[in-house]
Every structure is written in structure tokens, then in C-alpha cells.
Design a protein around this motif. Structure first.
Motif, PDB file in Angstrom:
ATOM      1  N   GLY A   1       9.180   5.262  10.358  1.00  0.00           N
ATOM      2  CA  GLY A   1       8.231   5.241  11.459  1.00  0.00           C
ATOM      3  C   GLY A   1       6.845   4.747  11.106  1.00  0.00           C
ATOM      4  O   GLY A   1       5.942   4.779  11.946  1.00  0.00           O
ATOM      5  N   LYS A   2       6.670   4.313   9.860  1.00  0.00           N
ATOM      6  CA  LYS A   2       5.346   3.844   9.438  1.00  0.00           C
ATOM      7  C   LYS A   2       5.423   2.398   8.976  1.00  0.00           C
ATOM      8  O   LYS A   2       6.492   1.877   8.659  1.00  0.00           O
ATOM      9  CB  LYS A   2       4.815   4.732   8.306  1.00  0.00           C
ATOM     10  N   GLN A   3       4.260   1.776   8.925  1.00  0.00           N
ATOM     11  CA  GLN A   3       4.193   0.408   8.442  1.00  0.00           C
ATOM     12  C   GLN A   3       4.293   0.368   6.921  1.00  0.00           C
ATOM     13  O   GLN A   3       3.939   1.341   6.237  1.00  0.00           O
ATOM     14  CB  GLN A   3       2.878  -0.234   8.883  1.00  0.00           C
ATOM     15  N   ARG A   4       4.765  -0.752   6.429  1.00  0.00           N
ATOM     16  CA  ARG A   4       4.791  -0.940   4.979  1.00  0.00           C
ATOM     17  C   ARG A   4       3.353  -1.014   4.469  1.00  0.00           C
ATOM     18  O   ARG A   4       2.505  -1.680   5.065  1.00  0.00           O
ATOM     19  CB  ARG A   4       5.548  -2.231   4.633  1.00  0.00           C
ATOM     20  N   GLU A   5       3.108  -0.323   3.357  1.00  0.00           N
ATOM     21  CA  GLU A   5       1.747  -0.291   2.817  1.00  0.00           C
ATOM     22  C   GLU A   5       1.753  -0.602   1.331  1.00  0.00           C
ATOM     23  O   GLU A   5       2.710  -0.295   0.606  1.00  0.00           O
ATOM     24  CB  GLU A   5       1.118   1.086   3.047  1.00  0.00           C
ATOM     25  N   LEU A   6       0.652  -1.185   0.888  1.00  0.00           N
ATOM     26  CA  LEU A   6       0.483  -1.482  -0.526  1.00  0.00           C
ATOM     27  C   LEU A   6       0.258  -0.192  -1.295  1.00  0.00           C
ATOM     28  O   LEU A   6      -0.551   0.636  -0.904  1.00  0.00           O
ATOM     29  CB  LEU A   6      -0.701  -2.423  -0.725  1.00  0.00           C
ATOM     30  N   VAL A   7       0.969  -0.059  -2.410  1.00  0.00           N
ATOM     31  CA  VAL A   7       0.765   1.080  -3.307  1.00  0.00           C
ATOM     32  C   VAL A   7      -0.093   0.663  -4.497  1.00  0.00           C
ATOM     33  O   VAL A   7      -1.076   1.310  -4.822  1.00  0.00           O
ATOM     34  CB  VAL A   7       2.114   1.632  -3.806  1.00  0.00           C
ATOM     35  N   ALA A   8       0.301  -0.435  -5.141  1.00  0.00           N
ATOM     36  CA  ALA A   8      -0.424  -0.907  -6.312  1.00  0.00           C
ATOM     37  C   ALA A   8      -0.066  -2.364  -6.554  1.00  0.00           C
ATOM     38  O   ALA A   8       1.026  -2.810  -6.206  1.00  0.00           O
ATOM     39  CB  ALA A   8      -0.080  -0.068  -7.535  1.00  0.00           C
ATOM     40  N   SER A   9      -0.991  -3.078  -7.191  1.00  0.00           N
ATOM     41  CA  SER A   9      -0.735  -4.472  -7.530  1.00  0.00           C
ATOM     42  C   SER A   9      -1.351  -4.788  -8.873  1.00  0.00           C
ATOM     43  O   SER A   9      -2.313  -4.124  -9.311  1.00  0.00           O
ATOM     44  CB  SER A   9      -1.280  -5.411  -6.448  1.00  0.00           C
ATOM     45  N   ILE A  10      -0.777  -5.802  -9.519  1.00  0.00           N
ATOM     46  CA  ILE A  10      -1.281  -6.208 -10.826  1.00  0.00           C
ATOM     47  C   ILE A  10      -1.198  -7.722 -10.905  1.00  0.00           C
ATOM     48  O   ILE A  10      -0.135  -8.312 -10.735  1.00  0.00           O
ATOM     49  CB  ILE A  10      -0.492  -5.506 -11.961  1.00  0.00           C
ATOM     50  N   PRO A  11      -2.307  -8.384 -11.145  1.00  0.00           N
ATOM     51  CA  PRO A  11      -2.298  -9.835 -11.243  1.00  0.00           C
ATOM     52  C   PRO A  11      -1.848 -10.278 -12.630  1.00  0.00           C
ATOM     53  O   PRO A  11      -1.715  -9.457 -13.545  1.00  0.00           O
ATOM     54  CB  PRO A  11      -3.761 -10.202 -11.007  1.00  0.00           C
ATOM     55  N   ARG A  12      -1.608 -11.578 -12.776  1.00  0.00           N
ATOM     56  CA  ARG A  12      -1.260 -12.097 -14.097  1.00  0.00           C
ATOM     57  C   ARG A  12      -2.434 -11.917 -15.057  1.00  0.00           C
ATOM     58  O   ARG A  12      -2.254 -11.584 -16.226  1.00  0.00           O
ATOM     59  CB  ARG A  12      -0.871 -13.561 -13.997  1.00  0.00           C
ATOM     60  N   LEU A  13      -3.610 -12.134 -14.528  1.00  0.00           N
ATOM     61  CA  LEU A  13      -4.831 -11.873 -15.278  1.00  0.00           C
ATOM     62  C   LEU A  13      -5.766 -11.072 -14.385  1.00  0.00           C
ATOM     63  O   LEU A  13      -5.900 -11.367 -13.206  1.00  0.00           O
ATOM     64  CB  LEU A  13      -5.512 -13.184 -15.690  1.00  0.00           C
ATOM     65  N   GLY A  14      -6.409 -10.074 -14.925  1.00  0.00           N
ATOM     66  CA  GLY A  14      -7.347  -9.314 -14.122  1.00  0.00           C
ATOM     67  C   GLY A  14      -6.971  -7.865 -13.989  1.00  0.00           C
ATOM     68  O   GLY A  14      -6.097  -7.359 -14.695  1.00  0.00           O
ATOM     69  N   SER A  15      -7.629  -7.207 -13.067  1.00  0.00           N
ATOM     70  CA  SER A  15      -7.509  -5.759 -12.937  1.00  0.00           C
ATOM     71  C   SER A  15      -6.434  -5.350 -11.942  1.00  0.00           C
ATOM     72  O   SER A  15      -6.129  -6.070 -11.005  1.00  0.00           O
ATOM     73  CB  SER A  15      -8.849  -5.168 -12.483  1.00  0.00           C
ATOM     74  N   THR A  16      -5.928  -4.171 -12.163  1.00  0.00           N
ATOM     75  CA  THR A  16      -4.973  -3.588 -11.236  1.00  0.00           C
ATOM     76  C   THR A  16      -5.698  -3.062 -10.000  1.00  0.00           C
ATOM     77  O   THR A  16      -6.921  -2.851 -10.014  1.00  0.00           O
ATOM     78  CB  THR A  16      -4.209  -2.442 -11.897  1.00  0.00           C
ATOM     79  N   ASN A  17      -4.920  -2.862  -8.968  1.00  0.00           N
ATOM     80  CA  ASN A  17      -5.464  -2.370  -7.706  1.00  0.00           C
ATOM     81  C   ASN A  17      -4.538  -1.276  -7.181  1.00  0.00           C
ATOM     82  O   ASN A  17      -3.311  -1.418  -7.233  1.00  0.00           O
ATOM     83  CB  ASN A  17      -5.539  -3.510  -6.679  1.00  0.00           C
ATOM     84  N   TYR A  18      -5.126  -0.173  -6.714  1.00  0.00           N
ATOM     85  CA  TYR A  18      -4.330   0.949  -6.231  1.00  0.00           C
ATOM     86  C   TYR A  18      -4.782   1.387  -4.844  1.00  0.00           C
ATOM     87  O   TYR A  18      -5.984   1.361  -4.532  1.00  0.00           O
ATOM     88  CB  TYR A  18      -4.462   2.157  -7.173  1.00  0.00           C
ATOM     89  N   ALA A  19      -3.820   1.818  -4.053  1.00  0.00           N
ATOM     90  CA  ALA A  19      -4.166   2.498  -2.806  1.00  0.00           C
ATOM     91  C   ALA A  19      -4.815   3.832  -3.161  1.00  0.00           C
ATOM     92  O   ALA A  19      -4.539   4.404  -4.221  1.00  0.00           O
ATOM     93  CB  ALA A  19      -2.917   2.740  -1.973  1.00  0.00           C
ATOM     94  N   ASP A  20      -5.661   4.302  -2.276  1.00  0.00           N
ATOM     95  CA  ASP A  20      -6.341   5.579  -2.545  1.00  0.00           C
ATOM     96  C   ASP A  20      -5.330   6.697  -2.794  1.00  0.00           C
ATOM     97  O   ASP A  20      -5.574   7.598  -3.600  1.00  0.00           O
ATOM     98  CB  ASP A  20      -7.249   5.939  -1.374  1.00  0.00           C
ATOM     99  N   THR A  21      -4.212   6.651  -2.099  1.00  0.00           N
ATOM    100  CA  THR A  21      -3.207   7.705  -2.245  1.00  0.00           C
ATOM    101  C   THR A  21      -2.526   7.676  -3.608  1.00  0.00           C
ATOM    102  O   THR A  21      -1.889   8.650  -4.005  1.00  0.00           O
ATOM    103  CB  THR A  21      -2.141   7.584  -1.146  1.00  0.00           C
ATOM    104  N   ALA A  22      -2.646   6.561  -4.307  1.00  0.00           N
ATOM    105  CA  ALA A  22      -1.976   6.408  -5.599  1.00  0.00           C
ATOM    106  C   ALA A  22      -2.916   6.589  -6.786  1.00  0.00           C
ATOM    107  O   ALA A  22      -2.452   6.823  -7.910  1.00  0.00           O
ATOM    108  CB  ALA A  22      -1.327   5.030  -5.674  1.00  0.00           C
ATOM    109  N   LYS A  23      -4.183   6.460  -6.554  1.00  0.00           N
ATOM    110  CA  LYS A  23      -5.153   6.535  -7.656  1.00  0.00           C
ATOM    111  C   LYS A  23      -5.069   7.874  -8.387  1.00  0.00           C
ATOM    112  O   LYS A  23      -5.032   8.938  -7.757  1.00  0.00           O
ATOM    113  CB  LYS A  23      -6.569   6.331  -7.115  1.00  0.00           C
ATOM    114  N   GLY A  24      -5.034   7.779  -9.710  1.00  0.00           N
ATOM    115  CA  GLY A  24      -4.999   8.982 -10.530  1.00  0.00           C
ATOM    116  C   GLY A  24      -3.609   9.557 -10.741  1.00  0.00           C
ATOM    117  O   GLY A  24      -3.423  10.424 -11.592  1.00  0.00           O
TER     118      GLY A  24
END
Length: 121
Positions: free
Chosen positions: A42-65
Motif C-alpha cells: 500500500g505504499k510507494q517504493r522508497e529509497l533506502v540507501a545508495s552508493i555511487p562508484r565514487l563518492g559518498s553514500t546516501n541514506y534515508a532518514d529511516t535507515a541512518k544509524g
């Protein structure tokens, strides 16, 4: 053609951990960004985390920590370590790979089929 396959989902109790894996294979020249998404009923697909080939990772607030994304470039694999899982983390988790194809030299997103994660006591 490129194939993307996730594994590692399952049923765990609150507070426990799971490690998801996602491997790409096929006509791959390089993989740029790798990412994990999730979709609960019943919910939309959401980003949890991403990692580029070079650079920093990115996290959804719900996943941080609690979650950690990592990649093995040589093995064309991305991982998602999930700790301190909560019932609200229950969802189908999808892997997305941004691939440059050998045959066309074009960049294209490929998705896996998804793996179910259920957190319940």
C-alpha cells in the motif's frame, strides 16, 4: 543483457539483523550508482540507501544509524547490512543498478526482482 538478483531476505524478530546482497551479471562495462529501495504494501517504493562508484553514500532518514550499504566493484555486488530491525522495516527490498552496457555504451537502470524482509515477533 544484464541480470540483477537479490538475496538474503527473510523473517526476523525486532532488533535482529539481516544482510541483503545483490549481484549483477551480463554485458556490463561499468556500474555507476547502486541502490536499495523498498516497498511496503500500500505504499510507494522508497529509497533506502545508495552508493555511487565514487563518492559518498546516501541514506534515508529511516535507515541512518541502523543500515549500511557497501559495494564490491570487482564482484559487481552491493550489500545492505540492516541492524536493529523494526516491524516498520518490513517490505520487499529491491536493488537498482545503474549500468553502462558493453554492447550499446548506454547507461540504463536495471532492477532486481525483490526480496521480502519481514520483521515480526
Amino acid at each position: 543483457q544484464v541480470q540483477v538478483v537479490e538475496s538474503g531476505g527473510g523473517l526476523v524478530r525486532p532488533g535482529e539483523s539481516l544482510r541483503l546482497s545483490c549481484a549483477a551479471s551480463g554485458s556490463i562495462l561499468t556500474i555507476n550508482e547502486m541502490a536499495w529501495y523498498r516497498q511496503a504494501p500500500g505504499k510507494q517504493r522508497e529509497l533506502v540507501a545508495s552508493i555511487p562508484r565514487l563518492g559518498s553514500t546516501n541514506y534515508a532518514d529511516t535507515a541512518k544509524g541502523r543500515f549500511a550499504i557497501s559495494r564490491d566493484i570487482g564482484q559487481k555486488t552491493v550489500y545492505l547490512q540492516m541492524n536493529s530491525l523494526k516491524p516498520e522495516d518490513s517490505a520487499v527490498y529491491y536493488c537498482k543498478m545503474n549500468v553502462v552496457e558493453i554492447t550499446t555504451l548506454r547507461m540504463r537502470d536495471y532492477w532486481g526482482q525483490g526480496t521480502q524482509v519481514t520483521v515480526s515477533s
